[in-house]
Design a protein around this motif. Sequence first.
Motif, mmCIF file in Angstrom:
data_model
loop_
_atom_site.group_PDB
_atom_site.id
_atom_site.type_symbol
_atom_site.label_atom_id
_atom_site.label_comp_id
_atom_site.label_asym_id
_atom_site.label_seq_id
_atom_site.Cartn_x
_atom_site.Cartn_y
_atom_site.Cartn_z
ATOM 1 N N SER A 143 27.935 6.389 31.652
ATOM 2 C CA SER A 143 26.895 5.414 31.961
ATOM 3 C C SER A 143 27.520 4.057 32.296
ATOM 4 O O SER A 143 27.092 3.376 33.238
ATOM 5 N N GLY A 145 27.161 2.789 35.969
ATOM 6 C CA GLY A 145 26.330 1.583 35.959
ATOM 7 C C GLY A 145 27.041 0.462 36.706
ATOM 8 O O GLY A 145 26.468 -0.203 37.571
ATOM 9 N N ALA A 146 28.336 0.288 36.397
ATOM 10 C CA ALA A 146 29.101 -0.796 37.031
ATOM 11 C C ALA A 146 29.202 -0.563 38.544
ATOM 12 O O ALA A 146 29.042 -1.483 39.350
ATOM 13 N N SER A 159 27.207 1.248 40.446
ATOM 14 C CA SER A 159 25.914 1.126 41.115
ATOM 15 C C SER A 159 25.470 -0.337 41.206
ATOM 16 O O SER A 159 24.891 -0.757 42.212
ATOM 17 N N ASP A 160 25.815 -1.151 40.184
ATOM 18 C CA ASP A 160 25.503 -2.586 40.272
ATOM 19 C C ASP A 160 26.204 -3.238 41.459
ATOM 20 O O ASP A 160 25.747 -4.251 41.979
ATOM 21 N N ALA A 161 27.332 -2.651 41.862
ATOM 22 C CA ALA A 161 28.056 -3.201 43.016
ATOM 23 C C ALA A 161 27.516 -2.607 44.324
ATOM 24 O O ALA A 161 28.108 -2.799 45.390
ATOM 25 N N ASN A 162 26.389 -1.876 44.235
ATOM 26 C CA ASN A 162 25.753 -1.273 45.418
ATOM 27 C C ASN A 162 26.632 -0.265 46.140
ATOM 28 O O ASN A 162 26.566 -0.127 47.361
ATOM 29 N N ALA A 176 34.551 -3.390 40.758
ATOM 30 C CA ALA A 176 33.436 -3.282 39.815
ATOM 31 C C ALA A 176 33.889 -2.671 38.492
ATOM 32 O O ALA A 176 33.327 -2.965 37.443
#
Length: 408
Positions: free
Chosen positions: A279, A283-284, A286-289, A322
């Motif tokens: 996660s 998560g990291a 996906s936060d960076a797109n 990220a």
Amino acid sequence: MSLIVQKYGGTSVGTPERIVNVARRILATKEAGNKVVAVVSAMSGVTNNLIKLANEVTGDADPTEREMDVLLSTGEQTTIALTAMALNAMGAKAVSLTGAQAGIKTDGVHTRARISNISPEGVHELLDDDNIVILAGFQGETLGGEITTLGRGGSDLTAIAMAAAIDADLCQIFTDVDGVYTCDPRVVPDARKIDEISYDEMLEMASSGTKVMQSRSVEFAKKFGVTFEVRSSLNDNPGTIVKEETMSMESVVIRGVSLERAQAKVTISAVSDTPGTASMIFGAVSDANVIVDMIVQNVSKTGITDISFTVNEADVGKAEEALKPVLAQLGEEATIEAQDGIAKLSVVGIGMRSHSGVAAEMFKALSEGGVNIEMISTSEIKVTVTVSEDQIDKAAQVMHDAFGLAEA
Ligand code: ADP
Ligand code: ASP
Ligand code: MG
């Protein structure tokens, strides 16, 4: 009289002569007694050039996405005007419309917006008044009037969404090949044109690298039941019909082979095998797109494991950046390693639901062909492996031969 939506891609409108050729085809369709909406793309190379220009004026910074859309929408705007002019010069009555003028509303996610609504009244009025409508692909506007674009290849989506909105009798996607082939004909010369393919197969092929259709457009077609045909703008050969699956389609185990180049593998070694690790990693990222594709985690014997995933080569730097801040929390000795030069190879077919052994056959053929497999993932109707990018053309041919796809 039929209501027909046609779409002409970048190569089909790539030169003034080709625009005139397209205008002739549109006019012939109208003169056969039909109402026509023709969606056109930017002339080939134009969108790529605009992206290059944007990168040149912004240096290390990313171009702002709102301005990117203002820029990219000009490509299609050029083609609609030229196509309408060519038609008017032939004595036809044609009107060009931008996405916004045609009532295409989207969300506000610049450069990959989703269509939220289409108000086709204006298009209907123009058609009722005997006009040919030339519509800019790949673009729309938000409720607040901001210009948006629909992601690369988005003119396919414009055509399919407009066909659904006006309840067209026919939706034809004209391109520079005769239809959807069993593999990219530029890579596998004996690839064969497919007569009919189901939405699910087309969707899996499109999302695993078969760029002849944008995958979101196929998703949309499936959702709204839009049957469409992919065919050539350079001849009159029948193309490929993409539609709801039929019983007989299941008898074909493998419909086609897809390949996607320019992938990279990111491996995080020595992460602790505890709840929350995956996660934190994803998560990291996906936060960076960054969009992650295949994921592999090894079984741990010692409470320490490795996790690998693939991303587009262009995103590998962003993914590494990220992950750096969370690395220490992932494990005392955790490290990141990225490897580019990877490609994906997929075989797709709804017949796989009722046939076993496809993966085994695929691995056997690749091993006999001397191709090393790195990662593997499967879904109900697809098996994907990653291989070294310099072996991808050979691997595609080996797969195509192994499943006898050149024979009808
Ligand atoms: P357009 O500009 O018309 O949208 P694209 O370049 O997006 O056209 O798509 C057409 C290209 O897709 C073809 O020239 C072909 O090289 C490539 N392609 C990849 N896989 C396939 C396939 N399985 N069948 C047909 N074309 C394919
Ligand atoms: N011009 C856009 C692109 O190159 C949209 C399209 O051609 O469908 O991605
Ligand atoms: Mg395309």
